[in-house]
Structures are given as C-alpha cells and as structure tokens.
Motif scaffolding. Sequence first.
Motif, PDB file in Angstrom:
ATOM      1  N   TYR A 164      -2.352   6.858   9.816  1.00  0.00           N
ATOM      2  CA  TYR A 164      -2.056   5.493   9.133  1.00  0.00           C
ATOM      3  C   TYR A 164      -2.597   4.566   9.948  1.00  0.00           C
ATOM      4  O   TYR A 164      -3.380   3.432   9.522  1.00  0.00           O
ATOM      5  N   ALA A 165      -2.732   4.642  11.227  1.00  0.00           N
ATOM      6  CA  ALA A 165      -3.099   3.626  12.194  1.00  0.00           C
ATOM      7  C   ALA A 165      -4.847   3.194  12.224  1.00  0.00           C
ATOM      8  O   ALA A 165      -5.076   2.467  12.783  1.00  0.00           O
ATOM      9  N   TRP A 166      -5.604   4.356  11.582  1.00  0.00           N
ATOM     10  CA  TRP A 166      -6.931   4.377  11.799  1.00  0.00           C
ATOM     11  C   TRP A 166      -7.433   4.273  10.376  1.00  0.00           C
ATOM     12  O   TRP A 166      -8.347   3.438  10.155  1.00  0.00           O
ATOM     13  N   LEU A 167      -6.983   5.196   9.634  1.00  0.00           N
ATOM     14  CA  LEU A 167      -7.581   5.196   8.163  1.00  0.00           C
ATOM     15  C   LEU A 167      -7.244   4.264   7.235  1.00  0.00           C
ATOM     16  O   LEU A 167      -8.243   3.710   6.513  1.00  0.00           O
ATOM     17  N   VAL A 168      -6.208   3.557   7.297  1.00  0.00           N
ATOM     18  CA  VAL A 168      -5.798   2.434   6.491  1.00  0.00           C
ATOM     19  C   VAL A 168      -6.556   0.962   6.981  1.00  0.00           C
ATOM     20  O   VAL A 168      -7.145   0.365   6.165  1.00  0.00           O
ATOM     21  N   PRO A 169      -6.374   0.837   8.263  1.00  0.00           N
ATOM     22  CA  PRO A 169      -7.364  -0.279   8.752  1.00  0.00           C
ATOM     23  C   PRO A 169      -8.694  -0.037   8.247  1.00  0.00           C
ATOM     24  O   PRO A 169      -9.595  -1.103   7.899  1.00  0.00           O
ATOM     25  N   LEU A 170      -9.283   1.011   8.485  1.00  0.00           N
ATOM     26  CA  LEU A 170     -10.674   1.448   7.911  1.00  0.00           C
ATOM     27  C   LEU A 170     -10.970   0.936   6.536  1.00  0.00           C
ATOM     28  O   LEU A 170     -11.841   0.488   6.011  1.00  0.00           O
ATOM     29  N   GLY A 171     -10.025   1.395   5.635  1.00  0.00           N
ATOM     30  CA  GLY A 171     -10.048   0.973   4.184  1.00  0.00           C
ATOM     31  C   GLY A 171      -9.952  -0.259   3.969  1.00  0.00           C
ATOM     32  O   GLY A 171     -10.680  -1.110   3.034  1.00  0.00           O
ATOM     33  N   VAL A 172      -8.991  -0.933   4.744  1.00  0.00           N
ATOM     34  CA  VAL A 172      -8.675  -2.555   4.427  1.00  0.00           C
ATOM     35  C   VAL A 172      -9.963  -3.215   4.807  1.00  0.00           C
ATOM     36  O   VAL A 172     -10.542  -4.097   4.239  1.00  0.00           O
ATOM     37  N   TRP A 173     -10.513  -3.043   6.127  1.00  0.00           N
ATOM     38  CA  TRP A 173     -11.674  -3.873   6.653  1.00  0.00           C
ATOM     39  C   TRP A 173     -12.802  -3.403   5.815  1.00  0.00           C
ATOM     40  O   TRP A 173     -13.691  -4.446   5.642  1.00  0.00           O
ATOM     41  N   PHE A 209     -13.362  -4.750  12.393  1.00  0.00           N
ATOM     42  CA  PHE A 209     -12.755  -3.393  12.464  1.00  0.00           C
ATOM     43  C   PHE A 209     -11.509  -3.279  13.436  1.00  0.00           C
ATOM     44  O   PHE A 209     -10.678  -2.833  13.314  1.00  0.00           O
ATOM     45  N   LEU A 210     -11.998  -3.696  14.598  1.00  0.00           N
ATOM     46  CA  LEU A 210     -11.258  -3.401  15.916  1.00  0.00           C
ATOM     47  C   LEU A 210      -9.917  -4.469  15.759  1.00  0.00           C
ATOM     48  O   LEU A 210      -8.868  -4.103  16.225  1.00  0.00           O
ATOM     49  N   GLU A 211     -10.240  -5.664  15.189  1.00  0.00           N
ATOM     50  CA  GLU A 211      -9.011  -6.656  15.079  1.00  0.00           C
ATOM     51  C   GLU A 211      -8.225  -6.004  14.221  1.00  0.00           C
ATOM     52  O   GLU A 211      -6.791  -6.069  14.263  1.00  0.00           O
ATOM     53  N   THR A 212      -8.646  -5.351  13.100  1.00  0.00           N
ATOM     54  CA  THR A 212      -7.832  -4.884  11.819  1.00  0.00           C
ATOM     55  C   THR A 212      -6.874  -3.709  12.471  1.00  0.00           C
ATOM     56  O   THR A 212      -5.831  -3.613  12.220  1.00  0.00           O
ATOM     57  N   SER A 257       7.632  -5.727  10.527  1.00  0.00           N
ATOM     58  CA  SER A 257       6.097  -5.380  10.311  1.00  0.00           C
ATOM     59  C   SER A 257       5.268  -5.793   9.326  1.00  0.00           C
ATOM     60  O   SER A 257       4.090  -6.003   9.258  1.00  0.00           O
ATOM     61  N   GLY A 258       6.017  -5.712   8.080  1.00  0.00           N
ATOM     62  CA  GLY A 258       5.215  -6.168   6.714  1.00  0.00           C
ATOM     63  C   GLY A 258       4.924  -7.623   7.154  1.00  0.00           C
ATOM     64  O   GLY A 258       3.675  -7.860   6.299  1.00  0.00           O
ATOM     65  N   SER A 259       5.716  -8.498   7.537  1.00  0.00           N
ATOM     66  CA  SER A 259       5.216  -9.831   7.637  1.00  0.00           C
ATOM     67  C   SER A 259       4.191 -10.010   8.530  1.00  0.00           C
ATOM     68  O   SER A 259       3.412 -11.084   8.370  1.00  0.00           O
ATOM     69  N   VAL A 260       4.215  -9.307   9.311  1.00  0.00           N
ATOM     70  CA  VAL A 260       2.875  -9.494  10.338  1.00  0.00           C
ATOM     71  C   VAL A 260       1.676  -9.211   9.738  1.00  0.00           C
ATOM     72  O   VAL A 260       0.671 -10.002   9.935  1.00  0.00           O
ATOM     73  N   LEU A 261       1.620  -8.130   8.791  1.00  0.00           N
ATOM     74  CA  LEU A 261       0.257  -7.806   8.126  1.00  0.00           C
ATOM     75  C   LEU A 261       0.047  -8.688   6.999  1.00  0.00           C
ATOM     76  O   LEU A 261      -1.053  -9.213   6.896  1.00  0.00           O
TER      77      LEU A 261
END
Length: 292
Positions: free
Chosen positions: A157-166, A184-187, A224-228
């Motif tokens: 979750y911490a790597w694949l989801v940010p990769l897809g979002v980015w 990508f690293l910021e995401t 946590s959802g508010s941060v995103l």
Amino acid sequence: TMASPDDLKFQEFEEATDLLLADPGASTFSMSGSSSTTPAGATGDIKLDMSDDEGQEESSELLRGEKQTSGFWTFAYYQSFFNVDTMQVLDRVKGSVMPLPGRNFIKHTLQSSPDLYGPFWICVTLVFSLAISGNLPQFHRGMVPGVTIAAVVIFLYAWLVPLGVWGFLTWRQREERQQRGYSFLETVCVYGYSLFIYIPTSVLWILPFEWLRWLLILVAMVISGSVLVLTFWPVVCDDTKVTAFATVATIVVLHVLLSIGCKMYFFQTATLTPVPTLAPNHTAAILTNKTH
C-alpha cells in the motif's frame, strides 16, 4: 642646455628598460603625473592570479553542486533522502496527525524536501504493531503469525498506491497541460507519514470493546484521509470535475479498505463455539450401553 620634456621621457624609458633587464619581476612608476608604467611581465602575473581565482570559484561551485548532480541510479542520490534529523521527522509526524484546512502537507510540512527515513520506519513499526497487538495469545508463546501478512499489505500500500497515484496525475497533467505536480518520492512520503496515526490506534485495538475499536478506526481514517485529501486536491482541482472527484474518491476508498481490512483480519471478534450438551435421557442410554 635645458633638456626638453621629450628627452626626459626617453631617458626614463631607458632606465626602466635597464631595470627590467636586471630584474624582470620589478615594476617601475613614472614620476610625471599620476600615470604608472607596469611591465608586461607584471601584467601577465596579474592576469594569471585572476584566472586562478576564477578557477577556485568554479571548483567550489562544482563541489557545492556535486550532491545535486548525482543520478537516480547512484547510492548517493537515495542517501540524501535519509539525511534528516529527529526534529524534522517529529515535525512531519505532528503535521500528519494534525491536518488543518488549507494546509498542504507537501508544501507546508515537507517544504518540497521529502525523506524516506520517516515513512520506512513508520511502515516497519506499523507492521509489528498490527501483528503483535492482533495476536497477543500467540505472541506470549514466541509466535507472531501475522508479521508476513502485515508486511506485505502495508508495504504494498505504501509503495504501489503512491506509484499509481503519481503515474495517473503525471499523465493527466501532460494531457491538460497543467502546472507541475508532485514527484514520486513526495507522493510516497505523504502516504508513509499518513499511516503514523494507525500505530497508536492498533495498540488501543487490544482493548476488548468492539464499539471502541470501531470508534478508533473511524477517527484514524478521518485524520489520515484528511492528510491525503488536503494534499492531492489542489493538484486535481484544475482538472475536470468528474476526474477530480473520481481521483480523490479512489484515494479515500483505498485508504478505507486498508483500515477496515486490517481491523477485520487482525482484530476480528472472537466467536465462541458452544460446547454441545447431552440430554439426560441420552446420557442414561449411553451409561446403560456401557454396562452391557
């Protein structure tokens, strides 16, 4: 006879020539007026010194820019993302548990300087927190069966989801010619720090009150959802309304699925299977059969 001014200048030039022949490094000054005569050798020395100073400045600039010119395939490139102090990590953790409206986590907390140190250790701590808190009966016997499952789920979750979002945001920005988004690293960084709230939440999940567990998971999901949402909404708001809301909704849904999935898998309510009881007539029949 009185010497003319031209004769004096000629004599002065001859004296300067003789002096230079005797000592090439010497410099002569004219007594007439404020003008001075500098030999060619001295001029060359001055130019050489200036070139040396320029060379030193260029070398110092190269040294200062050595870290910035490292390629992403080098170890020095990734080492810079772990070069953070404790106060920076604590400040970013505080920003991840106290989201404020209009405050972008990347712009205001990270300040365009992401790190991987905090997200990595947050994920590692969350893995063991989920595995241990969800398996306390097995843990006191030295067994923690949920570590592998927790590690796979959290790190994917911490790597694949940010990769897809980015990747999706980068593609949309090129299509719509929007302003520059996040790297990508910021995401990855914002996703990693957003998981910190689940560490104390998973510890409190050991309390045997189901209503309290659901209340804690609801609070953790909101924080946590508010941060995103506060971080990614400024990037997608310039897109079409359908795309913007669909992107934010996907981010929130994936986050909710992670939270509820961890709660149901590691902290599911134990169901007690009733022990079957024998009727009195049946018990008497069994005893009669045994006597025969």
